[in-house]
Design a protein around this motif. Structure first.
Motif, PDB file in Angstrom:
ATOM      1  N   ALA A 115       0.998  -1.178   0.137  1.00  0.00           N
ATOM      2  CA  ALA A 115       0.153  -0.078  -0.067  1.00  0.00           C
ATOM      3  C   ALA A 115       0.951   1.046   0.085  1.00  0.00           C
ATOM      4  N   MET A 116       0.652   2.249  -0.648  1.00  0.00           N
ATOM      5  CA  MET A 116       1.204   3.327  -0.985  1.00  0.00           C
ATOM      6  C   MET A 116       0.485   4.533  -0.656  1.00  0.00           C
ATOM      7  N   PHE A 117       0.713   5.344   0.403  1.00  0.00           N
ATOM      8  CA  PHE A 117       0.069   6.589   0.767  1.00  0.00           C
ATOM      9  C   PHE A 117       0.737   7.691   0.522  1.00  0.00           C
ATOM     10  N   PRO A 118       0.087   9.008  -0.114  1.00  0.00           N
ATOM     11  CA  PRO A 118       0.567  10.230  -0.622  1.00  0.00           C
ATOM     12  C   PRO A 118       0.664  11.142   0.791  1.00  0.00           C
ATOM     13  N   VAL A 119       1.800  11.766   1.008  1.00  0.00           N
ATOM     14  CA  VAL A 119       2.018  12.638   2.105  1.00  0.00           C
ATOM     15  C   VAL A 119       2.207  14.232   1.741  1.00  0.00           C
ATOM     16  N   GLY A 120       1.384  15.108   2.195  1.00  0.00           N
ATOM     17  CA  GLY A 120       1.628  16.437   2.036  1.00  0.00           C
ATOM     18  C   GLY A 120       0.229  17.296   1.997  1.00  0.00           C
ATOM     19  N   ILE A 121       0.245  18.565   1.808  1.00  0.00           N
ATOM     20  CA  ILE A 121      -0.975  19.333   1.994  1.00  0.00           C
ATOM     21  C   ILE A 121      -0.909  19.845   0.722  1.00  0.00           C
ATOM     22  N   GLY A 122      -2.007  19.884  -0.190  1.00  0.00           N
ATOM     23  CA  GLY A 122      -1.848  20.227  -1.551  1.00  0.00           C
ATOM     24  C   GLY A 122      -1.141  19.229  -2.393  1.00  0.00           C
ATOM     25  N   GLU A 123      -0.305  19.611  -3.019  1.00  0.00           N
ATOM     26  CA  GLU A 123       0.562  18.781  -3.808  1.00  0.00           C
ATOM     27  C   GLU A 123       1.628  17.826  -2.737  1.00  0.00           C
ATOM     28  N   PRO A 124       1.307  16.309  -2.903  1.00  0.00           N
ATOM     29  CA  PRO A 124       1.885  15.561  -2.271  1.00  0.00           C
ATOM     30  C   PRO A 124       3.725  15.923  -2.521  1.00  0.00           C
ATOM     31  N   ILE A 125       4.360  15.766  -1.355  1.00  0.00           N
ATOM     32  CA  ILE A 125       5.919  15.854  -1.544  1.00  0.00           C
ATOM     33  C   ILE A 125       6.486  14.473  -1.020  1.00  0.00           C
ATOM     34  N   ALA A 126       5.605  13.660  -0.736  1.00  0.00           N
ATOM     35  CA  ALA A 126       6.449  12.337  -0.071  1.00  0.00           C
ATOM     36  C   ALA A 126       5.436  11.240  -0.117  1.00  0.00           C
ATOM     37  N   SER A 127       5.670  10.021   0.090  1.00  0.00           N
ATOM     38  CA  SER A 127       4.872   8.972   0.179  1.00  0.00           C
ATOM     39  C   SER A 127       5.479   8.204   1.438  1.00  0.00           C
ATOM     40  N   ILE A 128       4.245   7.112   1.622  1.00  0.00           N
ATOM     41  CA  ILE A 128       4.737   6.133   3.021  1.00  0.00           C
ATOM     42  C   ILE A 128       4.175   4.736   2.236  1.00  0.00           C
ATOM     43  N   GLY A 129       5.117   3.904   2.081  1.00  0.00           N
ATOM     44  CA  GLY A 129       4.950   2.612   1.671  1.00  0.00           C
ATOM     45  C   GLY A 129       4.962   1.470   2.581  1.00  0.00           C
ATOM     46  N   LEU A 130       4.049   0.731   2.507  1.00  0.00           N
ATOM     47  CA  LEU A 130       3.923  -0.385   3.453  1.00  0.00           C
ATOM     48  C   LEU A 130       3.843  -1.722   2.555  1.00  0.00           C
ATOM     49  N   TYR A 131       4.622  -2.495   3.152  1.00  0.00           N
ATOM     50  CA  TYR A 131       4.969  -4.018   2.507  1.00  0.00           C
ATOM     51  C   TYR A 131       4.702  -5.164   3.277  1.00  0.00           C
ATOM     52  N   TRP A 132       4.039  -6.203   2.653  1.00  0.00           N
ATOM     53  CA  TRP A 132       3.930  -7.456   3.375  1.00  0.00           C
ATOM     54  C   TRP A 132       4.447  -8.524   2.426  1.00  0.00           C
ATOM     55  N   LYS A 133       5.112  -9.792   3.136  1.00  0.00           N
ATOM     56  CA  LYS A 133       5.449 -11.120   2.501  1.00  0.00           C
ATOM     57  C   LYS A 133       4.500 -11.766   1.823  1.00  0.00           C
ATOM     58  N   ARG A 134       3.119 -11.472   2.178  1.00  0.00           N
ATOM     59  CA  ARG A 134       2.194 -12.322   1.602  1.00  0.00           C
ATOM     60  C   ARG A 134       1.094 -11.800   0.780  1.00  0.00           C
ATOM     61  N   THR A 135       0.494 -12.238  -0.124  1.00  0.00           N
ATOM     62  CA  THR A 135      -0.363 -11.736  -0.768  1.00  0.00           C
ATOM     63  C   THR A 135      -1.778 -11.617   0.205  1.00  0.00           C
ATOM     64  N   GLY A 136      -2.902 -10.382  -0.132  1.00  0.00           N
ATOM     65  CA  GLY A 136      -3.951 -10.566   0.457  1.00  0.00           C
ATOM     66  C   GLY A 136      -4.449  -8.815   0.535  1.00  0.00           C
ATOM     67  N   ARG A 137      -5.754  -8.805   0.785  1.00  0.00           N
ATOM     68  CA  ARG A 137      -6.355  -7.361   0.944  1.00  0.00           C
ATOM     69  C   ARG A 137      -5.787  -6.643   2.031  1.00  0.00           C
ATOM     70  N   ILE A 138      -5.570  -5.342   1.819  1.00  0.00           N
ATOM     71  CA  ILE A 138      -5.123  -4.366   2.857  1.00  0.00           C
ATOM     72  C   ILE A 138      -6.301  -4.237   3.599  1.00  0.00           C
ATOM     73  N   ASP A 139      -6.306  -4.312   4.830  1.00  0.00           N
ATOM     74  CA  ASP A 139      -7.696  -4.125   5.725  1.00  0.00           C
ATOM     75  C   ASP A 139      -8.030  -2.746   5.871  1.00  0.00           C
ATOM     76  N   ASP A 140      -9.496  -2.297   5.979  1.00  0.00           N
ATOM     77  CA  ASP A 140      -9.775  -0.907   6.256  1.00  0.00           C
ATOM     78  C   ASP A 140      -9.171  -0.203   7.165  1.00  0.00           C
ATOM     79  N   GLU A 141      -8.927  -1.043   8.410  1.00  0.00           N
ATOM     80  CA  GLU A 141      -8.253  -0.364   9.554  1.00  0.00           C
ATOM     81  C   GLU A 141      -6.959   0.303   9.105  1.00  0.00           C
TER      82      GLU A 141
END
Length: 185
Positions: A115-141
Motif C-alpha cells: 500500500a502506498m499513501f501520499p503525504v503532503g498538503i496540496g501537492e504531495p511531497i512524499a509517500s509512505i509505503g507498506l509492504y507484506w510478504k504475502r498476498t492479501g487484501r489490505i484491511d480498512d483499519e
C-alpha cells in the motif's frame, strides 16, 4: 492483513502523532515515522519516499530485508510516485497481478502485497509505503491508520517547510529538501 489488536495500533498511531508535533526538523519527522510505521501497519516493511521534481527518492525504510533506500526512480514508473501524482492511496493485494508494479524491481524482494499513501498538503511531497510478504487484501483499519498518519506527517512537513523556507530565505541558504528557497514577493 493480520495484525496487533486494534487498540494497540491506534495507541501507537496517537503516540507517533504526538511525537511528530514535537519534531523540529524534517529528518526528525522521517525518523519518527520510520521507527513506528511498521508496527502500526503490522507490515514486513515500510519505506518513506520523497519527491524531487520528476523523480522519487527512497530516503528511509524499516524492512525484513533491504529494499530501495538511496535509490531514485522516475515518478511515473514507481507506485510511490503514482500515489503522489494521483493524490490517492494505492492498495495492491498481489504485486504480480498489477501492471503499475515494476516487476523487475519487486520480484527479487520479499514484497508480495503493498500500500502506498501520499503525504503532503496540496501537492504531495512524499509517500509512505507498506509492504507484506504475502498476498492479501489490505484491511480498512490499516488504510484508516495510514491515511491519518500521512495527513499528520504532511501537516508537520508543511509547517516545518514554511519555517525553513522563511529562515533560509532570510539567510540565503538552501532548504532541507535541497531546493533553493522560493518565496514570492
Amino acid at each position: 492483513m493480520d495484525g496487533p489488536v486494534s487498540a494497540e495500533r491506534w495507541t501507537k498511531l496517537l503516540a507517533t502523532i504526538d511525537a511528530l508535533k514535537k519534531a523540529d526538523t524534517i529528518a526528525e519527522v522521517v525518523d519518527i515515522v520510520r521507527a513506528s510505521a511498521r508496527a502500526i501497519a503490522a507490515a514486513d516493511g515500510i519505506t518513506i519516499v520523497r519527491r524531487i521534481g520528476a523523480r522519487v527518492h527512497y530516503i528511509a525504510e524499516d524492512a525484513v530485508s533491504p529494499l530501495w533506500t538511496g535509490q531514485d526512480f522516475p515518478i511515473e514508473q514507481c507506485v510511490s510516485g503514482l500515489a503522489m501524482l494521483t493524490h490517492e492511496a494505492i492498495l495492491i493485494s498481489n504485486i504480480t497481478l498489477d501492471l503499475r508494479v515494476p516487476q523487475h524491481l519487486y520480484l527479487p524482494t520479499f514484497v508480495r502485497s503493498m500500500a502506498m499513501f501520499p503525504v503532503g498538503i496540496g501537492e504531495p511531497i512524499a509517500s509512505i509505503g507498506l509492504y507484506w510478504k504475502r498476498t492479501g487484501r489490505i484491511d480498512d483499519e490499516t488504510v484508516a491508520l495510514f491515511e491519518s498518519l500521512a495527513r499528520s506527517m504532511g501537516a508537520v512537513l508543511y509547517n516545518l517547510d514554511n519555517i525553513d523556507h522563511a529562515t533560509n530565505y532570510c539567510a540565503g541558504r538552501r532548504t532541507p529538501w535541497g531546493a533553493a528557497p522560493a518565496i514570492n514577493g
